[in-house]
Design a protein around this motif. Structure first.
Motif, mmCIF file in Angstrom:
data_model
loop_
_atom_site.group_PDB
_atom_site.id
_atom_site.type_symbol
_atom_site.label_atom_id
_atom_site.label_comp_id
_atom_site.label_asym_id
_atom_site.label_seq_id
_atom_site.Cartn_x
_atom_site.Cartn_y
_atom_site.Cartn_z
ATOM 1 N N SER A 3 3.837 4.844 13.286
ATOM 2 C CA SER A 3 2.908 3.776 13.652
ATOM 3 C C SER A 3 3.575 2.418 13.549
ATOM 4 C CB SER A 3 1.677 3.792 12.749
ATOM 5 O OG SER A 3 0.951 4.972 12.955
ATOM 6 N N ASN A 4 4.272 2.231 12.466
ATOM 7 C CA ASN A 4 4.959 0.964 12.255
ATOM 8 C C ASN A 4 5.974 0.717 13.370
ATOM 9 O OD1 ASN A 4 5.644 -1.395 10.791
ATOM 10 N ND2 ASN A 4 7.479 -0.349 10.039
ATOM 11 N N PHE A 5 6.685 1.777 13.716
ATOM 12 C CA PHE A 5 7.694 1.626 14.758
ATOM 13 C C PHE A 5 7.052 1.310 16.104
ATOM 14 C CE2 PHE A 5 10.756 2.836 17.929
ATOM 15 C CZ PHE A 5 11.911 2.257 17.416
ATOM 16 N N VAL A 6 5.987 2.010 16.410
ATOM 17 C CA VAL A 6 5.292 1.759 17.685
ATOM 18 C C VAL A 6 4.818 0.308 17.733
ATOM 19 C CG1 VAL A 6 3.199 2.303 19.006
ATOM 20 C CG2 VAL A 6 4.632 4.142 18.121
ATOM 21 N N ALA A 7 4.261 -0.161 16.619
ATOM 22 C CA ALA A 7 3.777 -1.548 16.580
ATOM 23 C C ALA A 7 4.921 -2.520 16.854
ATOM 24 C CB ALA A 7 3.148 -1.849 15.227
ATOM 25 N N PHE A 50 -2.278 -3.039 18.941
ATOM 26 C CA PHE A 50 -1.279 -3.557 18.004
ATOM 27 C C PHE A 50 -1.936 -4.038 16.714
ATOM 28 C CE2 PHE A 50 0.737 -7.401 16.338
ATOM 29 C CZ PHE A 50 1.991 -6.917 15.986
ATOM 30 N N VAL A 51 -2.974 -4.816 16.888
ATOM 31 C CA VAL A 51 -3.667 -5.376 15.726
ATOM 32 C C VAL A 51 -4.256 -4.263 14.860
ATOM 33 C CG1 VAL A 51 -5.732 -6.689 15.080
ATOM 34 C CG2 VAL A 51 -4.138 -7.601 16.765
ATOM 35 N N ARG A 52 -4.768 -3.237 15.512
ATOM 36 C CA ARG A 52 -5.353 -2.121 14.766
ATOM 37 C C ARG A 52 -4.292 -1.400 13.956
ATOM 38 N NH1 ARG A 52 -7.955 1.389 18.752
ATOM 39 N NH2 ARG A 52 -6.240 2.746 18.206
ATOM 40 N N ILE A 53 -3.144 -1.177 14.552
ATOM 41 C CA ILE A 53 -2.072 -0.521 13.799
ATOM 42 C C ILE A 53 -1.693 -1.381 12.595
ATOM 43 C CG2 ILE A 53 0.309 0.286 13.841
ATOM 44 C CD1 ILE A 53 -0.011 0.845 16.829
ATOM 45 N N LYS A 54 -1.562 -2.683 12.851
ATOM 46 C CA LYS A 54 -1.204 -3.595 11.760
ATOM 47 C C LYS A 54 -2.222 -3.511 10.630
ATOM 48 C CE LYS A 54 2.587 -5.797 12.755
ATOM 49 N NZ LYS A 54 3.774 -5.460 11.941
ATOM 50 N N SER A 55 -3.478 -3.386 11.027
ATOM 51 C CA SER A 55 -4.534 -3.320 10.040
ATOM 52 C C SER A 55 -4.408 -2.062 9.177
ATOM 53 C CB SER A 55 -5.871 -3.352 10.761
ATOM 54 O OG SER A 55 -6.902 -3.033 9.885
ATOM 55 N N VAL A 56 -4.059 -0.955 9.836
ATOM 56 C CA VAL A 56 -3.853 0.285 9.093
ATOM 57 C C VAL A 56 -2.709 0.118 8.100
ATOM 58 C CG1 VAL A 56 -3.080 2.679 9.276
ATOM 59 C CG2 VAL A 56 -4.715 1.763 10.933
ATOM 60 N N LEU A 57 -1.648 -0.478 8.576
ATOM 61 C CA LEU A 57 -0.476 -0.645 7.718
ATOM 62 C C LEU A 57 -0.798 -1.572 6.534
ATOM 63 C CD1 LEU A 57 2.255 -0.970 10.500
ATOM 64 C CD2 LEU A 57 1.778 1.026 9.076
ATOM 65 N N ARG A 58 -1.601 -2.586 6.824
ATOM 66 C CA ARG A 58 -1.984 -3.515 5.760
ATOM 67 C C ARG A 58 -2.787 -2.775 4.686
ATOM 68 N NH1 ARG A 58 -5.307 -6.894 8.417
ATOM 69 N NH2 ARG A 58 -3.628 -7.479 9.810
ATOM 70 N N LYS A 59 -3.727 -1.962 5.154
ATOM 71 C CA LYS A 59 -4.553 -1.187 4.215
ATOM 72 C C LYS A 59 -3.685 -0.246 3.391
ATOM 73 C CE LYS A 59 -9.100 -1.780 4.911
ATOM 74 N NZ LYS A 59 -9.735 -1.998 6.216
ATOM 75 N N ALA A 60 -2.733 0.366 4.050
ATOM 76 C CA ALA A 60 -1.849 1.297 3.356
ATOM 77 C C ALA A 60 -1.089 0.561 2.263
ATOM 78 C CB ALA A 60 -0.879 1.937 4.341
ATOM 79 N N TYR A 61 -0.628 -0.614 2.620
ATOM 80 C CA TYR A 61 0.123 -1.424 1.665
ATOM 81 C C TYR A 61 -0.750 -1.778 0.460
ATOM 82 C CZ TYR A 61 2.628 -5.440 -0.263
ATOM 83 O OH TYR A 61 3.268 -6.307 -1.100
ATOM 84 N N GLU A 62 -2.006 -2.171 0.768
ATOM 85 C CA GLU A 62 -2.928 -2.534 -0.314
ATOM 86 C C GLU A 62 -3.174 -1.372 -1.260
ATOM 87 O OE1 GLU A 62 -6.338 -3.916 1.801
ATOM 88 O OE2 GLU A 62 -5.330 -5.793 2.396
ATOM 89 N N GLN A 63 -3.078 -0.159 -0.724
ATOM 90 C CA GLN A 63 -3.289 1.022 -1.572
ATOM 91 C C GLN A 63 -1.996 1.500 -2.197
ATOM 92 O OE1 GLN A 63 -5.640 4.053 0.334
ATOM 93 N NE2 GLN A 63 -6.955 2.527 1.311
ATOM 94 N N GLY A 64 -0.990 0.662 -2.111
ATOM 95 C CA GLY A 64 0.262 0.973 -2.787
ATOM 96 C C GLY A 64 1.181 1.906 -2.042
ATOM 97 N N MET A 65 0.880 2.171 -0.762
ATOM 98 C CA MET A 65 1.757 3.057 -0.003
ATOM 99 C C MET A 65 2.947 2.273 0.530
ATOM 100 S SD MET A 65 -1.039 5.157 2.147
ATOM 101 C CE MET A 65 -2.478 5.815 1.320
ATOM 102 N N VAL A 66 4.059 2.973 0.673
ATOM 103 C CA VAL A 66 5.257 2.339 1.198
ATOM 104 C C VAL A 66 5.574 2.974 2.541
ATOM 105 C CG1 VAL A 66 7.707 1.928 0.801
ATOM 106 C CG2 VAL A 66 6.110 1.962 -1.131
ATOM 107 N N ILE A 67 5.893 2.144 3.517
ATOM 108 C CA ILE A 67 6.275 2.707 4.813
ATOM 109 C C ILE A 67 7.702 3.225 4.695
ATOM 110 C CG2 ILE A 67 6.698 2.230 7.240
ATOM 111 C CD1 ILE A 67 4.651 -0.124 6.838
#
Length: 598
Positions: free
Chosen positions: A576-580, A483-500
């Motif tokens: 990924s977000n949904f799975v988390a 769970f934490v790893r997925i969150k970390s990926v999503l956080r990184k994506a957000y930092e790079q300006g990506m939108v889920i």
RNA sequence: GCUCCGGUAGCUCAGCUGGAUAGAGCAACGGAUUUCUAAUCCGUAGGUCACAGGUUCGAGCCCUGUCCGGAGUACCA
């Protein structure tokens, strides 16, 4: 939303009418997930239909398959293997399904409304003469989790505790404190209140055994010694004083019970469980006696010559059951009758779950029958959720030998152990101490709770603390970590300006593994229903592990953020977000907190 | 004695209302990989589903009996 299985069943029933001019109930058509190693998504078992078609399995399967292909748009093709009709769905179906569930708030869970059924769940039920132990931990975790499970199924839930606060056991602690306590209190000793009181109970038992031993040595009969030891008589006298309302005894009783409650509250808080309401036997035992008196008057119960009152259960294949002793005092059963009556009067529950160990199966069977005899129509809506003992690698716990595992000690050891493992790996280096401590505790409790809840409640289980805190395999920390790893990926994506993305483009190219993951998610609502029906958090726990494995299985080698195909990237971020979220919701049903980072 | 519950790989456990070749993890052995968190992933090996009958097109699952383990059967809770 009608599930696809249901649509397939209905269509198959229609097909059978058209093909063989025989009507079948669509519920009797077996639709199941296709075996993992075969192609297909859903499978119809055709064997039971051969009597109707009067043809061989392969022909029957193919005839029905062709019809289904016409009737259900989502089916892409089919294959008949032996007596099994495997249906292969279009990829669109799964992407559409993902798009549907992406908008769900708490996926698979139902909202409770005002007229939802009220289920009362009793759990924990401690005695006030000793601290909670490992057995209570299984009880508390099950009770709390089952309550969350019922809520997820749209029920209103009232979690209640029943404190056994009166009786000879607490008098023993009181007497020992009076004799040898010298005014000791939790403040003066620095001990937790429940531990302090428990220590005096142990002290009493030791002194009593010594006394009995001495009496026998001096030539007393063993049975007589056990019955007439002065300490025991003194405790019994104290109980009579208590029942008579002696001020001083009541005052001491209040004081010591207050210490115990303070201690219990701490343990409950550490475990993350709570109650909506607490019932005390001292407040309901009188009521039970009144019910028995009334039953006697109405000739539902009967009295023996010595004055004791009984229920005759021989018609139900059981024995006679004592309800009032010859001296008129109440027994356990009497109190439970009173408590049940009081609870229905308070809440008018539609169902009542008792989370109590399996050594009391007989007790609850009898409770239900007697309530029925006394005319309570809700008597058969009581459910005893019984669970097996917890054993340790060193062997069974035996309270008589003092071989009990104290709940507080165990929790502390788990936290220490989590800290140790984390430090070795150095993952939390650089985190502030406060956050570190919080994470250690989340990991420790995640490990403990998951390990206990993943096992079928009915079974005697073996709790291995070392194994539970493993970060691999079917463990809480492993799920937390993913769970934490997925969150970390999503956080990184957000930092790079990506939108889920909130929706996924249906034209996205997805792999079989990804579809397998969506399939897994598809099962969740049904599973949650079933788990609620069986009152078994174990189903949820094992599902979450499967889900995590399915996720890791695919995403191990995929750099989601660096994926160049923007459709694929969006799909993977959304999934990924949904799975988390699904993991987090599921773990919350188990009463397990998820760390932000670890 | 009678009643209830359990028995699945060396160990801990899954196995949905009976469905296809019984699944995971741990431990053992072999491999990948220096990562958006490897606290990961893949592979090999490991089974008479306690035993014997029965029902069924089909049984780990249902029925009967036996064996082993646990619990209950108290004027204890």
């Amino acid at each position: 939303m009608i599930r696809l299985e249901e649509r397939i069943r209905i269509a198959a029933a229609e097909a059978i009418i058209e093909l063989y001019e025989t009507e079948v109930n669509s519920n009797n058509i077996q639709v199941q997930g296709t075996r993992k190693d075969l192609t297909g998504d859903f499978t119809i078992v055709v064997f039971p239909l051969l009597k109707i078609s009067k043809k061989n399995p392969v022909v029957t399967g193919e005839e029905i398959g062709r019809k289904l292909l016409e009737k259900i748009n989502d089916i892409d093709s089919f294959e008949v293997v032996k007596g099994f009709l495997n249906l292969i769905l279009k990829t669109d179906f799964w992407i559409n399904h993902l798009n549907t569930i992406l908008t769900c708030n708490k996926y698979g869970q139902k909202e409770a409304n005002e007229d939802a059924q009220l289920v009362m769940v009793e759990y924990s039920s401690p005695n006030t003469n000793k601290p909670l132990h490992l057995g209570h931990i299984r009880n508390n975790l099950l009770g709390f989790s089952v309550s969350q499970l019922l809520k997820a199924n749209g029920k209103r839930v009232e979690m209640v505790n029943l404190v056994n606060d009166r009786g000879i056991h607490i008098c023993k602690s009181m007497l020992a404190w009076q004799k040898w306590g010298k005014g000791a209190s939790p403040e003066s000793t620095g001990k937790k209140g429940d531990r302090l009181v428990g220590d005096y109970y142990v002290l009493f038992e030791k002194a009593l055994q010594k006394e009995i031993g001495e009496m026998i040595e001096k030539g007393a009969d063993k049975e007589a010694a056990v019955k007439n030891a002065p300490l025991l008589l003194e405790a019994q006298e104290m109980l009579r004083e208590w029942e008579a309302g002696n001020d001083e005894v009541i005052k001491l009783w209040r004081k010591m019970n207050a210490w115990v409650y303070e201690g219990f509250d701490k343990t409950y808080a550490d475990l993350g469980v709570w109650f909506d309401k607490t019932y005390y036997e001292s407040e309901t035992y009188q009521l039970g006696k009144n019910l028995v008196d009334k039953g006697l008057k109405d000739s539902i119960l009967f009295q023996k010559e010595d004055g004791s009152v009984w229920a005759d259960l021989t018609d139900d294949g059981l024995d006679e059951k004592l309800l009032l002793r010859s001296d008129g005092t109440s027994v356990y059963m009497t109190q439970d009758l009173g408590t049940a009556h009081q609870r229905f009067a308070d809440s008018e529950f539609s169902n009542h779950v008792y989370v109590v160990g399996n050594e009391q199966i007989y007790h609850f069977k009898v409770l239900s029958i007697i309530l029925k005899k006394l005319g309570y129509e809700w008597a058969d809506r009581l459910f005893h959720l019984s669970y097996g003992m917890v054993e340790l690698p060193e062997g069974k716990m035996k309270s008589r030998e003092g071989k009990v595992v104290d709940a507080d000690d165990l929790i502390r050891e788990m936290v220490d152990s989590a800290a140790e493992v984390s430090n070795e790996l150095g993952k939390l280096d650089g985190f502030p101490d406060l956050e570190k401590r919080k994470i250690y505790s989340q990991i420790a409790l995640g490990a403990l709770k998951y390990f206990i809840l993943k096992v079928d409640p009915i079974k005697t289980m073996l709790f291995n603390p070392k194994e539970s805190i493993d970060f691999n395999g079917n463990t809480g920390p492993f799920i937390q970590y993913t769970f934490v790893r997925i969150k970390s990926v999503l956080r990184k994506a957000y930092e790079q300006g990506m939108v889920i993305p909130e929706q996924v483009d249906p034209r996205t190219e997805v792999s079989e593994k990804e579809i397998a993951l969506i399939r897994k998610l598809y099962e969740y609502p049904d599973l949650l229903d079933e788990a609620g029906l069986l009152y078994s958090p174990a189903l949820v726990a094992n599902y979450l592990y499967d889900l995590v494995k399915e996720y890791n299985h695919f995403y191990q080698y995929h750099q989601i953020i660096k994926e160049e195909d923007s459709l694929k990237r969006d799909f993977r971020l959304a999934l990924s977000n949904f799975v988390a979220n699904n993991i987090e919701d599921g773990m919350n049903i188990l009463g397990i907190e998820m760390p932000e980072r670890m």
